[in-house]
Design an enzyme around this catalytic site. Sequence first.
Site, PDB file in Angstrom:
ATOM      1  N   HIS A 293     -14.852   3.502  -1.238  1.00  0.00           N
ATOM      2  CA  HIS A 293     -13.951   2.387  -0.927  1.00  0.00           C
ATOM      3  C   HIS A 293     -12.758   2.832  -0.081  1.00  0.00           C
ATOM      4  CE1 HIS A 293     -15.662   0.099  -4.667  1.00  0.00           C
ATOM      5  NE2 HIS A 293     -16.457   0.029  -3.622  1.00  0.00           N
TER       6      HIS A 293
ATOM      7  N   CYS B 162      -2.910   2.951  21.154  1.00  0.00           N
ATOM      8  CA  CYS B 162      -2.987   1.589  21.706  1.00  0.00           C
ATOM      9  C   CYS B 162      -1.864   0.680  21.199  1.00  0.00           C
ATOM     10  CB  CYS B 162      -4.348   0.979  21.361  1.00  0.00           C
ATOM     11  SG  CYS B 162      -4.489   0.451  19.649  1.00  0.00           S
TER      12      CYS B 162
ATOM     13  N   CYS C  46      -7.953  -0.008  17.246  1.00  0.00           N
ATOM     14  CA  CYS C  46      -8.898   0.932  17.855  1.00  0.00           C
ATOM     15  C   CYS C  46      -9.551   1.852  16.823  1.00  0.00           C
ATOM     16  CB  CYS C  46      -8.222   1.753  18.954  1.00  0.00           C
ATOM     17  SG  CYS C  46      -7.104   3.029  18.350  1.00  0.00           S
TER      18      CYS C  46
ATOM     19  N   VAL D 274      -9.383   5.081  -4.559  1.00  0.00           N
ATOM     20  CA  VAL D 274      -8.737   5.298  -3.267  1.00  0.00           C
ATOM     21  C   VAL D 274      -7.588   6.300  -3.380  1.00  0.00           C
ATOM     22  CG1 VAL D 274      -9.433   3.044  -2.351  1.00  0.00           C
ATOM     23  CG2 VAL D 274      -7.252   3.246  -3.570  1.00  0.00           C
TER      24      VAL D 274
ATOM     25  N   CYS E 115      -5.759   2.909  12.782  1.00  0.00           N
ATOM     26  CA  CYS E 115      -5.333   1.783  13.614  1.00  0.00           C
ATOM     27  C   CYS E 115      -6.222   0.573  13.338  1.00  0.00           C
ATOM     28  CB  CYS E 115      -5.403   2.179  15.081  1.00  0.00           C
ATOM     29  SG  CYS E 115      -5.049   0.801  16.191  1.00  0.00           S
TER      30      CYS E 115
ATOM     31  N   ASN F  96     -17.604   6.519 -20.834  1.00  0.00           N
ATOM     32  CA  ASN F  96     -16.746   5.346 -20.755  1.00  0.00           C
ATOM     33  C   ASN F  96     -16.281   4.983 -22.163  1.00  0.00           C
ATOM     34  OD1 ASN F  96     -15.654   2.666 -19.997  1.00  0.00           O
ATOM     35  ND2 ASN F  96     -16.829   2.997 -18.131  1.00  0.00           N
ATOM     36  N   PRO F  97     -15.002   4.594 -22.307  1.00  0.00           N
ATOM     37  CA  PRO F  97     -14.545   4.208 -23.654  1.00  0.00           C
ATOM     38  C   PRO F  97     -15.273   2.973 -24.174  1.00  0.00           C
ATOM     39  CG  PRO F  97     -12.675   4.536 -22.164  1.00  0.00           C
ATOM     40  CD  PRO F  97     -13.916   4.566 -21.317  1.00  0.00           C
TER      41      PRO F  97
ATOM     42  N   TYR G 177       0.822  -1.214   0.000  1.00  0.00           N
ATOM     43  CA  TYR G 177       0.000   0.000   0.000  1.00  0.00           C
ATOM     44  C   TYR G 177       0.858   1.267   0.000  1.00  0.00           C
ATOM     45  CZ  TYR G 177      -4.461  -2.307   0.039  1.00  0.00           C
ATOM     46  OH  TYR G 177      -5.553  -3.037  -0.351  1.00  0.00           O
TER      47      TYR G 177
HETATM   48 ZN   LIG Z   1      -5.081   2.096  18.192  1.00  0.00          ZN
END
Ligand SMILES: [Zn+2]
Length: 250
Positions: free
Chosen positions: A116, A153, A127, A100, A124, A216-217, A64
């Site tokens: 998305h 945390c 948490c 994204v 996190c 759209n193509p 990522y």
């Molecule tokens: Zn956390």
Amino acid sequence: MREAAKVLSQARRVVVFTGAGISAESGVPTFRDALTGLWERFDAQALATPQAFQDDPDLVWGWYEWRRTVIRRVHPNPGHEAVAAIEARTPRSVVITQNVDDLHERAGSAGPLHLHGSLFEPRCASCARSAPMPDGEEPSEGRRLAPPRCEHCSGPVRPGVVWFGEALPEQILETAVQEATDCDVLLTIGTSGLVYPAAEIPKVAAMFGATVIQVNPQPTPLDAVAGINLHGPAATVLPALVTAAWPSLS
Ligand SMILES: [Zn+2]
């Protein structure tokens, strides 16, 4: 094109719904493109799951961060800029994206709804508090990288994207559906209309009486939903549409 320009210029509320196609035109690899470097032997769909992160967090976090480096190096294209121009010229409009990346934001769109999630909102894994974004550059061949630890945390930080098998962010999905029921025009751009539940958005708009314009193509399953189909890349069709809709402002 003339009919699309007419309904767009008269609309009070416009929803712009975008998918991977518009970002691919900027050079953002899609999930269908083959992976390279360290990632070559992996399947993108297998890396984008909660299980993959649990099994090998360094591999998934590294992937990522590598994707984020790739996106930082590309630029919004005239399609993204035209979307921002439509927003600026319509009294009430909203961008709903399945992407994204941050190319809509960089083109000037105000607060696109990321159905998305976003590569730029790490959080996190334990948490769910949001975490600061690392500012490192990843090598082009990619590498394994340990995820940072949560400040609260010390749980592992995960990408702020929706993985396969995960639900869409409830509040964002709810707002997106609400906007779709309430718009005059929905522009669907660069999306195959195959990924659910996101693909419902144009259908909801059509069901509630909006004119659906597709850019759209290639033909897609949304051809049947769209009242108007404009075939071609977003980077050429959308600027032409903006010029045709608001000739005196261009
Ligand atoms: Zn956390």
